[in-house]
Design a protein around this motif. Structure first.
Motif, short mmCIF file in Angstrom:
data_model
loop_
_atom_site.label_atom_id
_atom_site.label_comp_id
_atom_site.label_asym_id
_atom_site.label_seq_id
_atom_site.Cartn_x
_atom_site.Cartn_y
_atom_site.Cartn_z
N VAL A 1 1.32 7.41 0.83
CA VAL A 1 2.35 7.20 -0.18
C VAL A 1 3.27 8.42 -0.19
O VAL A 1 2.81 9.55 -0.34
N HIS B 1 -2.05 0.83 5.38
CA HIS B 1 -0.76 1.45 5.12
C HIS B 1 -0.79 2.95 5.39
O HIS B 1 -1.85 3.58 5.42
N LEU C 1 1.95 -2.83 -4.26
CA LEU C 1 0.91 -3.22 -3.29
C LEU C 1 -0.03 -4.24 -3.90
O LEU C 1 -0.51 -5.14 -3.20
N SER C 2 -0.31 -4.11 -5.18
CA SER C 2 -1.17 -5.10 -5.85
C SER C 2 -0.51 -6.47 -5.84
O SER C 2 -1.17 -7.50 -5.62
N THR D 1 6.07 0.95 -9.39
CA THR D 1 5.19 1.93 -8.76
C THR D 1 4.59 1.36 -7.47
O THR D 1 4.48 0.14 -7.31
N VAL D 2 4.20 2.26 -6.59
CA VAL D 2 3.63 1.84 -5.31
C VAL D 2 2.38 0.99 -5.54
O VAL D 2 2.21 -0.07 -4.91
N ASN D 3 1.50 1.43 -6.44
CA ASN D 3 0.26 0.68 -6.68
C ASN D 3 0.54 -0.71 -7.23
O ASN D 3 -0.09 -1.70 -6.82
N ASP D 4 1.50 -0.81 -8.13
CA ASP D 4 1.83 -2.13 -8.69
C ASP D 4 2.42 -3.04 -7.62
O ASP D 4 2.13 -4.24 -7.58
N LYS E 1 -0.74 -7.84 -2.29
CA LYS E 1 -2.11 -8.26 -1.97
C LYS E 1 -2.44 -9.60 -2.63
O LYS E 1 -3.04 -10.49 -2.02
N ASP F 1 6.98 7.74 -5.41
CA ASP F 1 6.27 7.22 -6.56
C ASP F 1 6.57 5.74 -6.81
O ASP F 1 5.73 5.01 -7.32
N THR F 2 7.80 5.34 -6.46
CA THR F 2 8.21 3.95 -6.74
C THR F 2 8.78 3.29 -5.49
O THR F 2 9.21 3.96 -4.54
#
Length: 365
Positions: free
Chosen positions: A273, A270, A256-257, A251-254, A260, A276-277
């Motif tokens: 979005v 950024h 980017l985490s 996933t995008v959040n995972d 980071k 989703d992936t």
């Protein structure tokens, strides 16, 4: 171990011929004949870095970014560039910069970034053109293998995963030496006809001197007949940026985490979005906005780089996600790359990584 020995090793890692025309990679201060007391590796070279080198008894600083980009007309310490140079010279410290030439290597800065992100199936994002040349040389039949092997040992004849690649054409060579000649075959003042083979091999342009030296040393003739021509071939192992795929989409959040945390980003700027992936990722250490079209062209889901300007974010046009992680953040692990390489080449010869964070950008969180 002299400074020039270290310079030669670094030139093997990333030949200076492959730096961009605006760059100033190479030995900026110091003499190649100085004995090396220690090596300090850093992303930048500042006054603090020079002070650290003095403290650690290092008289060679290997930095990614050149402290001098433009010509200096005065040395009166009016800015940090002049002060850094003055301090280095006063303390007999050599400064070597290995910048866009290292960026452009398939095993360089962008490979390091890609490895940290766990990318696979890596390719250069914008391969360099017109840096491959072809050598044609005429050799007596009985000496063909000796010359061909010498050329291969010098790095000629590499095409992708294959080595010792050549094309050979059998023919007749003619020559007539004068009174001052000393022909290997035949006699002076006599027209000789010899069975010869034309060997054709290609090589990366930076190897020209080495290849020609190998040719002359292995060739039996007093005067060698040869020809070098540029080839309109794209060298897929040299160029800007890199792209690859993740072992599996996340996933995008995972993602980017992970970025980071890995690059210790104060923040990630950024674009919105759009998927989703994330599966395919393009990267460029430092300032990479010039490669956005290339990243879109390879259908990357996200482009990781630094130094994007406000209006440049619009150029994504919902076709890719841009993630600006910061210039320093994207290139900070270049020091580790250089240290690993130098230690592999010369062992632990007092090689240090700087303890100073030279990032001039701070984040208020």
């Amino acid at each position: 171990m002299k400074v020039k020995n270290i310079v030669n090793l670094l030139e093997q890692l990333a030949p200076s011929q492959y730096q961009e025309n605006y760059d100033n990679a190479g030995l900026i201060t110091g003499s190649g004949h100085d004995e090396v007391t220690g090596i300090l590796v850093s992303l930048d070279c500042t006054e603090e870095i020079v002070d650290e080198a003095i403290k650690k008894d290092c008289n060679l600083i290997v930095a990614h970014h050149p402290i001098v980009f433009k010509g200096l007309k005065r040395f009166n310490g009016k800015n940090y560039v002049e002060r850094t140079i003055i301090k280095a010279i006063k303390n007999d410290i050599s400064i070597y910069a290995i910048h866009t030439n290292l960026d452009n290597m398939s095993h360089g800065v962008n490979y390091k970034i890609s490895s940290l992100l766990g990318l696979e199936n890596l390719n250069i994002l914008s391969p360099t053109k017109n840096n491959i040349q072809k050598l044609s040389v005429f050799v007596p039949s009985e000496n063909v293998d000796k010359v061909a092997n010498a050329l291969a040992d010098a790095g000629a004849g590499i095409i992708g995963d294959y080595t010792s690649c050549s094309f050979r054409t059998l023919g007749t060579g003619t020559f007539k030496g004068n009174d001052s000649s000393n022909p290997t075959l035949g006699n002076k003042n006599t027209l000789e006809k010899i069975e010869e083979v034309k060997i054709e091999v290609q090589f990366n342009a930076h190897l020209k001197g080495k290849v020609l030296s190998a040719m002359h040393q292995s060739h039996p003739y007093e005067e060698v007949a040869y020809h070098i021509a540029p080839l309109d071939i794209t060298n897929t192992s040299i160029g800007s940026g890199m792209y690859g795929t993740l072992p599996q989409p996340i996933t995008v959040n995972d993602f980017l985490s992970k970025v980071k945390e890995t690059f210790k980003c104060g923040a990630i700027r950024h674009t919105k979005v759009i998927k989703d992936t994330i599966s395919k990722v393009a990267v460029c250490g430092g300032a990479g906005s010039f490669l956005l079209r290339n990243a879109i062209g390879v259908n990357a889901d996200i482009f990781i780089t630094g130094d994007f300007k406000y209006h440049e974010f619009f150029d994504a046009e919902d076709r890719i996600m841009i993630a600006d992680i910061g210039h320093f953040e994207s290139e900070q692990f270049t020091s580790d790359l250089l240290i690993d390489y130098l230690k592999d080449q010369i062992g632990n010869h007092k090689i240090y990584k700087t303890e100073i964070n030279t990032n001039p950008i701070q984040y208020f969180t």
